[in-house]
Enzyme design. Sequence first.
Site, short mmCIF file in Angstrom:
data_model
loop_
_atom_site.label_atom_id
_atom_site.label_comp_id
_atom_site.label_asym_id
_atom_site.label_seq_id
_atom_site.Cartn_x
_atom_site.Cartn_y
_atom_site.Cartn_z
N VAL A 234 0.86 -1.15 0.19
CA VAL A 234 -0.08 -0.21 0.10
C VAL A 234 0.74 1.25 -0.12
CG1 VAL A 234 -1.84 -1.27 1.18
CG2 VAL A 234 -0.13 -0.04 2.41
N HIS B 97 -4.25 -4.55 -2.60
CA HIS B 97 -4.63 -4.19 -0.94
C HIS B 97 -5.09 -2.86 -0.94
CE1 HIS B 97 -3.06 -8.44 0.37
NE2 HIS B 97 -4.18 -8.45 -0.52
N1 APR Z 1 13.47 -9.04 -1.00
C1 APR Z 1 12.61 -9.88 -1.33
N2 APR Z 1 11.93 -10.27 -0.09
C2 APR Z 1 12.27 -10.43 1.15
C3 APR Z 1 13.26 -9.19 1.40
C4 APR Z 1 13.74 -8.79 0.33
N3 APR Z 1 14.75 -7.86 0.88
N4 APR Z 1 13.11 -9.39 2.96
C5 APR Z 1 11.97 -10.24 3.15
N5 APR Z 1 11.36 -10.56 1.91
C6 APR Z 1 10.32 -11.81 1.96
C7 APR Z 1 10.44 -12.47 3.17
O1 APR Z 1 11.12 -13.82 3.15
C8 APR Z 1 8.81 -12.90 3.26
O2 APR Z 1 8.54 -14.07 2.32
O3 APR Z 1 9.24 -10.94 1.79
C9 APR Z 1 8.15 -11.70 2.38
C10 APR Z 1 7.19 -10.84 3.08
O4 APR Z 1 6.16 -11.57 3.57
P1 APR Z 1 4.99 -10.67 4.26
O5 APR Z 1 5.47 -10.06 5.39
O6 APR Z 1 3.87 -11.89 4.68
O7 APR Z 1 4.05 -9.75 3.27
P2 APR Z 1 3.12 -10.20 2.15
O8 APR Z 1 3.25 -11.48 1.59
O9 APR Z 1 3.20 -8.81 1.08
O10 APR Z 1 1.95 -10.17 2.92
C11 APR Z 1 0.69 -10.18 2.36
O11 APR Z 1 -0.52 -9.86 4.48
O12 APR Z 1 -0.90 -8.68 6.36
C12 APR Z 1 -1.22 -8.50 5.14
O13 APR Z 1 -2.27 -6.98 3.97
C13 APR Z 1 -0.79 -7.48 4.40
O14 APR Z 1 -0.49 -7.29 1.94
C14 APR Z 1 0.05 -7.91 3.07
C15 APR Z 1 -0.42 -9.38 2.88
#
Ligand code: APR
Length: 256
Positions: A107, A123
Amino acid sequence: MPSITSLLDQAATACAKARKGIALTGAGISVESGIPPFRGKGGLWEKIDPMKYAHIDALERDPAEVWKVLFLGIGELLGTAAPNDGHKELRRLEELGVLQTIITQNVDGLHQKAGSRDVIEFHGTHAVLRCMTCQRRYEWQEITITEIPPRCPCNGYLRPDVVMFGELIDMSLLQRSQMLASQCDLMFVVGTSATVEPAAYLPVIAKRAGAFIIEINPEPTPLTHHISDVTLLGPAGEVLTQLTERVARLRPMPQG
Ligand code: APR
């Protein structure tokens, strides 16, 4: 196990052939911009219980509390964040004709700030406030926050125009995303834990339709061994920079 070099080469070859590439991105792509992810080490949900503060029922029950615990902090983080190499390289892949659309769960608006032209904010966006009563939308700059939660002239409470737990994805965005996933020939899945539906299902749709799936994440996800054709383990900025260099050699910038 294949070396990172051979995986990068495989991914670059798939990019060079792609005609209808899309990307699904998540919080991980913005980590290098200083925005913490939601899950895993240092994740926001380690500090805040999402069911207590990021669920629509919580917002409706006690909007002031959700503003104080969640929205104000996120607003502060996003206010100063700038696109990193990951966002910029995805933009470059668009210029190279590889990517047409980015579907982001984020977002933070950083893909648009990096110059990507077709971004689906699956989202929603934190940059817009919406009245919980009359649904009118405002940019943050249009609102002077004198009380928490801020109010609309209709006296309703304002909230960021994001999708909270317990809310539905905008139907037109969902349909367009599912259609793109079913028609693409290449999908990048970058920086998402692939655990939140319906976004997590988009790579499955793409795979079933025959697309090549390139996953970029420092950690494996539920997609890694079942859905992804190539998984590049590492931070998005670094991996995408290496990949785009290879793609640019195989597929020079379109002229004109
Ligand atoms: N580069 C790429 N990936 C990364 C990095 C990086 N530098 N650092 C961390 N990650 C990865 C992590 O290993 C993890 O798999 O990014 C991912 C983040 O996961 P989440 O925090 O679960 O984020 P996301 O998948 O976008 O969550 C989905 O959950 O709570 C809701 O609405 C919120 O949009 C969000 C949704």
